[in-house]
Design a protein around this motif. Structure first.
Motif, short mmCIF file in Angstrom:
data_model
loop_
_atom_site.label_atom_id
_atom_site.label_comp_id
_atom_site.label_asym_id
_atom_site.label_seq_id
_atom_site.Cartn_x
_atom_site.Cartn_y
_atom_site.Cartn_z
N ILE A 107 0.85 -1.20 0.00
CA ILE A 107 0.00 0.00 0.00
C ILE A 107 0.89 1.25 0.00
O ILE A 107 0.62 2.23 -0.67
CB ILE A 107 -0.93 0.00 1.24
CG1 ILE A 107 -1.85 -1.21 1.19
CG2 ILE A 107 -1.73 1.30 1.34
CD1 ILE A 107 -2.66 -1.44 2.47
N TYR A 311 -4.29 -3.69 7.53
CA TYR A 311 -2.89 -3.58 7.13
C TYR A 311 -1.96 -3.43 8.33
O TYR A 311 -2.40 -3.06 9.42
CB TYR A 311 -2.71 -2.38 6.19
CG TYR A 311 -3.21 -1.08 6.78
CD1 TYR A 311 -4.49 -0.60 6.49
CD2 TYR A 311 -2.41 -0.35 7.65
CE1 TYR A 311 -4.94 0.58 7.05
CE2 TYR A 311 -2.86 0.83 8.21
CZ TYR A 311 -4.13 1.29 7.92
OH TYR A 311 -4.58 2.44 8.48
N THR A 563 -3.71 5.15 3.06
CA THR A 563 -4.55 3.97 2.88
C THR A 563 -5.94 4.33 2.36
O THR A 563 -6.72 3.45 2.03
CB THR A 563 -4.70 3.20 4.21
OG1 THR A 563 -5.16 4.11 5.21
CG2 THR A 563 -3.40 2.59 4.66
#
Ligand SMILES: C[S@@+](CC[C@H](N)C(=O)[O-])C[C@H]1O[C@@H](n2cnc3c(N)ncnc32)[C@H](O)[C@@H]1O
Length: 565
Positions: A107, A311, A563
């Motif tokens: 990411i 994440y 994100t």
């Protein structure tokens, strides 16, 4: 890297029973260490009760810490080395071979480079492409695979490979995992090379495969004249072999092949198991995070996904120079060098040795003034003093987690339940005193988790609304003392900018501030050097609080901005 949580040996229910049996009457100040003078008689009686309770808890947690033969056997294998604790291996960026794996991007990727010429297993790793400050975000990544339910809390097994093969993007995962250490290329060539090769990669792969074979290989026949345990083991091995064949079949049916188009074989299944074992983390399997190597004094940390996020973030924990290898700790706990060496060997089949122990960090590992022998150097296999201290600490940590969970879960918490953390607080202090004495080292690394645990237990105990004023002051005083002792140890181990230092500084500042406003006499009674006036304590509190604010600011909550879609 894969670590499975152990199941606790003692449950809080057993503890409650034990505490109830030993509790005679309502304690005024169970530890009697820092109470008001007029409570003296009650405190003495209560203190005796609590001491008895604590002793039995320590015994319950683990066998008492006694030296094997009344003495520690030591060897001075390593001379004290000069040098700066933060001196790191730095590579010349221009000479490093950068690498581009055909993997999906994470990411977020910070100022880091994946290189392929490092002198350690697999050879690859991330290095800083420029100087990075502490708290710098270097990676945000979602796991490529999460562990199946059946895997949690148990030894890594084929159930995870089955889960992988049944995932919708299984082919992509199988292809990407070919690049994990040990790579498919290396394992395939391992079968065609001479075992005596001196190539570190192949040696480690040999050791990894041997370990797997020892765990799972078997003769095809279950022998007649063997014991029940051995028979059970053989049956498990046969089951394993059968399951491997089933998985090869599942892959064939689903059309999941190697990257070169060849059908998956039994050795591919075994290799995948190794790859997950050596690259997976407790929160799942990550591609880029798996390229971070281990260091006993790492310069990065991986933060677990928190509620609502899928994440993980990796951040630096101190200043990292351009070209420096970015590292995390593969171990989930702070343990002694002897345990780190042993655990890394058992889990990874690589030996970190001892040459990196320097300066203050070297001194933190000494028992008396000697470095204890490691079983890897042919030292004693007997359970060592640090082993026993570490397992007692771990046992008490599990109890604390359980009791904290039960306090949080229960809508109406009765005062009774707090008797357990109160007794545990005493046990932890006893463990601390006894360990310090037997290690003959007030700065030993294993004291860090003990003091951290003490702070956590104090935070639980202080929540008890029924605590008298003198008992509250006692907890605050002991909290102050533990945080005061813990801070310099954490700084030596982690560096001055690590976020754990911010946390301990806050605990210390809060406890001191509370005592400054409620009972400065309690602070004087701690008898800390030159800390005997209100002014000194007050400026100390301000300095520590500023430290907390300074370090906290180094770790911004800035992952979200990367994100959001
Ligand atoms: C998760 S991988 C890390 C990336 C690996 N270097 C690669 O090229 O794929 C873990 C493996 O890296 C190697 N490794 C990591 N840290 C190490 C260290 N401090 N010393 C020696 N080998 C290390 C070991 O071979 C270990 O099994």
């Amino acid at each position: 890297m894969f670590n499975t949580p152990h199941s606790p040996t003692y449950t809080y229910k057993q503890l409650i029973k034990q505490v109830q049996m030993e509790k005679e009457e309502q304690d005024e100040d169970p530890f009697g260490l820092f109470g008001d003078d007029d409570d003296d008689d009650d405190e003495l009686a209560a203190s005796v009760n609590a001491m008895a309770m604590a002793s039995s808890l320590v015994e319950a947690a683990n066998e008492k810490i006694v030296l094997p033969h009344g003495n520690v056997t030591t060897t001075t294998t390593f001379a004290k080395r000069p040098g700066n604790d933060n001196e790191r291996q730095r590579e010349d960026l221009s000479s490093l071979k950068t690498l581009d794996l055909a993997w999906p991007d994470p990411i977020y990727k910070g100022k880091i480079l994946l290189v392929s010429s490092l002198p350690l297993g697999g050879g690859r790793g991330y290095v800083a492409s420029e100087t990075l400050p502490p708290g710098n975000l270097i990676l945000i990544e979602s796991p490529m695979m999460e562990w199946p339910e059946e895997q949690l809390g148990t030894k890594l097994g084929l159930v995870s490979i089955k889960h992988l093969l049944e995932t919708s993007n299984a082919s992509q995962l199988v292809h990407d995992i070919e690049d994990f250490h040990p790579t498919k290329e290396h394992v395939d060539s391992h079968h065609h090379i001479d075992d005596t090769t001196d190539n570190e990669n192949y040696e480690q792969i040999s050791r990894m495969i041997q370990t797997l074979e020892l765990e799972y290989s078997s003769s095809s026949e279950v022998e007649e004249d063997i014991g029940t345990e051995e028979r059970h083991h053989q049956q498990q091995q046969q089951q394993f072999q059968h399951d491997v064949v089933v998985l090869v079949e599942i892959a064939r049916e689903k059309g999941i092949c190697s990257r070169d188009g060849s059908a998956l074989t039994a050795i591919d299944i075994l290799r995948m198991l190794l790859a997950l074992r050596y690259n997976g983390l407790e929160s799942g399997v990550y591609r880029h995070v798996a390229m971070l190597n281990h260091d006993d004094y790492p310069n990065c940390t991986k933060l677990f996904p928190t509620d609502g996020t899928s994440y993980s973030e990796v951040r630096t924990t101190r200043t990292v120079q351009a070209g420096e290898n970015l590292t995390i700790s593969y171990l989930s706990r702070v343990v002694s060098h002897a345990s780190r060496r042993k655990l890394l060997w058992e889990q990874h089949r690589f030996d970190i040795g001892a040459s990196h122990l320097k300066g203050e960090r070297y001194r933190m590992e000494l028992i008396g003034n000697k470095l204890p022998p490691s079983p890897l150097d042919g030292g004693s296999v007997e359970q060592s003093l640090t082993d026993r201290i570490e397992s007692a600490t771990e046992e008490l940590e599990k109890m604390r987690t359980e009791i904290e969970a039960s306090i949080q879960l229960s809508p109406t918490v009765s005062a009774e339940i707090y008797e357990i953390p109160k007794a545990m607080e005493q046990s932890v202090l006893e463990l601390y005193q006894e360990s310090k004495q037997q290690l003959e080292n007030v700065d030993h690394i294993v004291l860090i988790p003990i003091l951290s645990l003490h702070l956590e237990i104090c935070a639980t105990v202080i929540k008890d609304n029924s605590l008298s004023n003198s008992m509250q002051l006692g907890v605050l005083a002991r909290q102050t003392l533990s945080a005061y002792r813990l801070l310099p140890l954490q700084k030596s181990l982690l560096g001055a900018d690590h976020f754990d230092i911010a946390r301990t500084s806050l605990d210390l500042a809060n406890a001191v501030s509370e005592l400054l406003s409620r009972s400065v006499k309690t602070l004087y009674e701690l008898k800390l050097p030159s800390m005997n006036t209100f002014g000194v304590w007050s400026s100390f509190e301000q300095r520590i609080r500023k430290e907390h604010i300074r370090i906290k600011a180094l770790y911004p909550h800035d992952a979200e901005q990367h994100t959001k879609p």
